[in-house]
Every structure is written in C-alpha cells, then in structure tokens.
Design an enzyme around this catalytic site. Sequence first.
Site, PDB file in Angstrom:
ATOM      1  N   VAL A  83       0.818  -1.038   0.171  1.00  0.00           N
ATOM      2  CA  VAL A  83       0.028  -0.035   0.100  1.00  0.00           C
ATOM      3  C   VAL A  83       0.754   0.981   0.014  1.00  0.00           C
ATOM      4  O   VAL A  83       1.735   1.415   0.938  1.00  0.00           O
ATOM      5  CB  VAL A  83      -0.698   0.034   1.122  1.00  0.00           C
ATOM      6  CG1 VAL A  83      -1.947   1.319   1.428  1.00  0.00           C
ATOM      7  CG2 VAL A  83      -1.870  -1.176   1.343  1.00  0.00           C
ATOM      8  N   SER A  84       0.621   2.071  -0.900  1.00  0.00           N
ATOM      9  CA  SER A  84       1.363   3.261  -1.190  1.00  0.00           C
ATOM     10  C   SER A  84       0.700   4.567  -1.779  1.00  0.00           C
ATOM     11  O   SER A  84      -0.338   4.050  -2.593  1.00  0.00           O
ATOM     12  CB  SER A  84       2.918   3.155  -1.636  1.00  0.00           C
ATOM     13  OG  SER A  84       2.662   2.996  -3.054  1.00  0.00           O
ATOM     14  N   VAL A  85       1.150   5.714  -1.274  1.00  0.00           N
ATOM     15  CA  VAL A  85       0.342   6.816  -2.308  1.00  0.00           C
ATOM     16  C   VAL A  85       1.549   7.889  -2.521  1.00  0.00           C
ATOM     17  O   VAL A  85       2.487   8.160  -1.831  1.00  0.00           O
ATOM     18  CB  VAL A  85      -0.704   7.486  -1.444  1.00  0.00           C
ATOM     19  CG1 VAL A  85      -1.156   8.740  -2.288  1.00  0.00           C
ATOM     20  CG2 VAL A  85      -1.978   6.582  -1.273  1.00  0.00           C
ATOM     21  N   ARG A  92      -5.674  13.611  -1.076  1.00  0.00           N
ATOM     22  CA  ARG A  92      -6.775  13.562  -2.280  1.00  0.00           C
ATOM     23  C   ARG A  92      -7.769  12.401  -2.321  1.00  0.00           C
ATOM     24  O   ARG A  92      -8.506  12.237  -3.486  1.00  0.00           O
ATOM     25  CB  ARG A  92      -6.110  13.713  -3.746  1.00  0.00           C
ATOM     26  CG  ARG A  92      -5.067  14.905  -3.819  1.00  0.00           C
ATOM     27  CD  ARG A  92      -4.438  14.738  -5.180  1.00  0.00           C
ATOM     28  NE  ARG A  92      -3.466  15.930  -5.231  1.00  0.00           N
ATOM     29  CZ  ARG A  92      -2.705  16.377  -6.289  1.00  0.00           C
ATOM     30  NH1 ARG A  92      -3.306  15.651  -7.659  1.00  0.00           N
ATOM     31  NH2 ARG A  92      -1.737  17.300  -6.346  1.00  0.00           N
ATOM     32  N   GLY A  93      -7.751  11.592  -1.269  1.00  0.00           N
ATOM     33  CA  GLY A  93      -8.696  10.657  -1.230  1.00  0.00           C
ATOM     34  C   GLY A  93      -8.388   9.214  -1.832  1.00  0.00           C
ATOM     35  O   GLY A  93      -9.028   8.290  -1.913  1.00  0.00           O
ATOM     36  N   THR A  96      -8.277   6.230   0.490  1.00  0.00           N
ATOM     37  CA  THR A  96      -9.554   5.851   1.001  1.00  0.00           C
ATOM     38  C   THR A  96     -10.255   5.238  -0.084  1.00  0.00           C
ATOM     39  O   THR A  96     -10.988   4.017   0.111  1.00  0.00           O
ATOM     40  CB  THR A  96     -10.270   7.195   1.515  1.00  0.00           C
ATOM     41  OG1 THR A  96      -9.871   7.656   2.469  1.00  0.00           O
ATOM     42  CG2 THR A  96     -11.898   6.920   1.890  1.00  0.00           C
ATOM     43  N   SER A 119       3.027   0.262   8.252  1.00  0.00           N
ATOM     44  CA  SER A 119       4.247   1.206   8.371  1.00  0.00           C
ATOM     45  C   SER A 119       3.908   2.140   9.296  1.00  0.00           C
ATOM     46  O   SER A 119       4.831   2.773   9.903  1.00  0.00           O
ATOM     47  CB  SER A 119       4.493   1.458   6.992  1.00  0.00           C
ATOM     48  OG  SER A 119       3.766   2.321   6.313  1.00  0.00           O
ATOM     49  N   TYR A 124      -4.348   3.028   9.754  1.00  0.00           N
ATOM     50  CA  TYR A 124      -5.314   2.199   9.440  1.00  0.00           C
ATOM     51  C   TYR A 124      -6.770   1.976  10.373  1.00  0.00           C
ATOM     52  O   TYR A 124      -7.684   1.471  10.033  1.00  0.00           O
ATOM     53  CB  TYR A 124      -4.857   0.634   9.137  1.00  0.00           C
ATOM     54  CG  TYR A 124      -3.973   0.519   7.693  1.00  0.00           C
ATOM     55  CD1 TYR A 124      -4.488   0.554   6.783  1.00  0.00           C
ATOM     56  CD2 TYR A 124      -2.659   1.028   8.100  1.00  0.00           C
ATOM     57  CE1 TYR A 124      -3.821   0.587   5.694  1.00  0.00           C
ATOM     58  CE2 TYR A 124      -1.725   0.896   7.004  1.00  0.00           C
ATOM     59  CZ  TYR A 124      -2.265   0.841   5.607  1.00  0.00           C
ATOM     60  OH  TYR A 124      -1.576   0.989   4.423  1.00  0.00           O
ATOM     61  N   PHE A 417       4.489  -9.324   5.041  1.00  0.00           N
ATOM     62  CA  PHE A 417       4.172 -10.000   3.618  1.00  0.00           C
ATOM     63  C   PHE A 417       3.773  -8.530   3.017  1.00  0.00           C
ATOM     64  O   PHE A 417       3.058  -8.599   1.965  1.00  0.00           O
ATOM     65  CB  PHE A 417       3.061 -10.790   3.711  1.00  0.00           C
ATOM     66  CG  PHE A 417       1.595 -10.102   4.634  1.00  0.00           C
ATOM     67  CD1 PHE A 417       0.880  -9.309   3.910  1.00  0.00           C
ATOM     68  CD2 PHE A 417       1.574 -10.755   5.940  1.00  0.00           C
ATOM     69  CE1 PHE A 417      -0.077  -8.778   5.069  1.00  0.00           C
ATOM     70  CE2 PHE A 417       0.496 -10.152   6.706  1.00  0.00           C
ATOM     71  CZ  PHE A 417      -0.507  -9.310   6.440  1.00  0.00           C
TER      72      PHE A 417
END
Length: 417
Positions: A83-85, A92-93, A96, A119, A124, A417
Amino acid sequence: MTTELRVLEPSEWEPWFGALELAFGGNDPWPGDERAFFHGRTEFGRSLGVWDGEDCVGTAGAYSFRLSVPGGALVPAAGVTMVSVAATHRRRGILTSMMRRQLDDVRSWGEPLAVLTASEPAIYGRFGYGTATQGLSAEIDTSRVRLTAPATGDAADGSHEVRLRRVRPDDPAVRDACEAVYAAEVAGRPGMLARQPGWEGLPVVGGKPKDGASALQCVLAERHGEVVGFTLYRLKPQWDDAGPRGTVELDDLYARDPAACGALWEYLFGIDLTSTVRTGNRPPDDPFQYLVSDVRRCALRVRDELYLRPVEVGAALEARTYRTPVDVVLAVEDAFCPWNEGTWRLSGDSKGASCERTGDRPELALSVRELGAAYLGGTSLTALAGAGRVRELRKGALAEASSAFGSDVAPWLPHGF
C-alpha cells in the site's frame, strides 16, 4: 487533475512496484532476489493501482491467505500489502478509494477477515483495523546471561537426546523439513499464516551476506533422524581492543517440544566470538524468557505486528472457538463497512459458535476496530473497556465475553508480507 483506479495488469507491474519503492525510500531498490520473489507472489486480479496519466500514484494488493484463529481453524483472509500513495498526490482521497474498493472486493470474494502490517499505525484505524498481535524483540547480552535448557531425558541409550546439525538453508530437503515444523506450529498459535504454494521460499529470500552480516545459516534439531526444530540466523562479526564481540542475528526459531527449543537457544547463546543475540520478532510468550538467568539484560520490547479487520462480522466470529462459554449480544459500529453495523448475538464455546443478527437488547457496545483487536485473543475486551473503547450495557457481560475471547497461547505473526 483526475486519477483512475483499476485492477493491475501484469504488464504494469514494473511501474506499479517502482511507485511503491519510491514511496518507501526512493533511491534504494529492493535486491533482485527479493524483488523477483514478490513479483512471483503478486496476485494481479487482487491488486490495485491508481494512475495519473502514465504515472502510477497509488498501489495496494491483497494476498490469498489462511489465518490461524483460536480453535485452530485456518480462515480465509485477505493479506493487505504493497500500500502506497505518491507524495505528490497525498490528501486527495486516493488511499480511502483503494481501501473502499479493496474491502468491497474482499467481501465479494467471501473472505471474512482482512489483515495487514502497518508502516504507520495511525493510518489504518479509521478503516476498521485493530492491533491483534504483538512481537517481542530482544538484545541479549550472552556474555552475562546464562541459559539453562530443559533436560532431554535420562534414557541410557540417548533416545531422548536432541542432536544439532548445520545444513544449507537453500537445500530443498532442508526447506521441506523446516516447513513441516512450521506447519505443525500454525494450528496451535493464532495469528500465524498457513504458507500457500510459493511462500515456502520466503524464509531464505535475501539469504546472501548483507549489512556486514554473514549469509543466512541454518541448524536443525533432530531426534531419531526426524527434524523437530530449526533456526535460521546470521553472524555479524565485530572486534574491539578487548577481543571479539560479534552478534547473532536471529531470523527464525521453531521447535516441536521444549527440549528442542532449549537446545537451539543454547546453541545460539554459545556460538564462538559472539556476545549478543539479537532478534526482532518473537512470540510475546517465547519460552527463552523463562530459561535465562537475567531477563533484564535481554532488553525485551514489544511492538504492534498484525492488524486485523472483520470484513463480515457474523462469519468472522463463527470461524473461531471460545475459551469459555459465551452468549452475548454485541452492538457493532462500522461506518466504513455499514453491512456490519447493528446488533449481533454471539453464542459459542470451545466446540464452535454461531453469530447472527438479532433484535435483542445489546449487552456490549464496541466498534469493528476493537472487535478486530480482540479477535485473536491477544487484547482483552476488559483492557479495551478500561480505555473506554468497549461499553458494558449488561452487568457481567464484559467479564463473560473477555474470558471467552482470550487465548492461552499468545497470538503471533511470525513474518511480514
């Protein structure tokens, strides 16, 4: 500026994974063998990317796992990962939108649980994930701490004796023997993952020398020729004016009985030219704590590991058993997955459980996040109530439910994982 969220295609993996690497450190790409391993484990139909034109700006995946729960059942669980942005696209959503799509997908796949390692723990909780397991780290001063291993028996022919043998960790026969020991542990400890095909290679990925330490080493514990335990570790040599003070960096240690466990720990404590054993993630109830002469010089510390979210409350609570009989009505709050909102009657014991919607008066009130934290038995409902996270609406309901949700064995996630 508009973005597009879509299921990952195999041809998009390199820019997708490159975006993840950039988000987690930028200039230090993963070693080739580790990169290849996780490329091979990618489940493309369960992975999401967010794209701004040709640029990948968001990533998320979900492995198909089976998680051990109290009672020993292996329950389908989505292992949320990667999971990353992008830093250029924060707030900016995007996260989500990925979490929304992912949990809708997990529900459609019929998996009652979603799990992850975080992380940043603050992220979460708002999506319903609660801290379900902890890991124990230690830095043991073996120059001053003694370890007394359990006796292996007094049979005259040595039939109870544990024999240790150093082997190559990448030998297929060794891998299979070690995996059998690992598999035997899974059903007895909540929070462990039954390794799916392909995942058996995880313990030896990145086995080459790194960060000044040796290549990965392996020692088997055997009895009558049968492998009853093993350890994977590295040696990091260091010297000063007084002589050697190397470190044993422990990756894994599993054993089927106390004698094998003690023999492996005793071996690690006695490796020449070392004065420290360091480990980053052991079960909170690891036996070594009760075999050492001075626990203060072990520098013990616990930290959060597995985060768990019930995706389908009824199915999740029915999938595990309960330490003591329980019959309680739960008022569950779940704004992010509203299909879980409402009142549920949980009835169960050590043999099984049912959990169905009911119109009866609620007896305990909590959010799905607290339900996830308590699900594996590592966090008590009583402790959560003390923090104001669980509210008792019928006197006695809290003690009944808290006892039932508990686990005699501490839940533990042995690897990420």
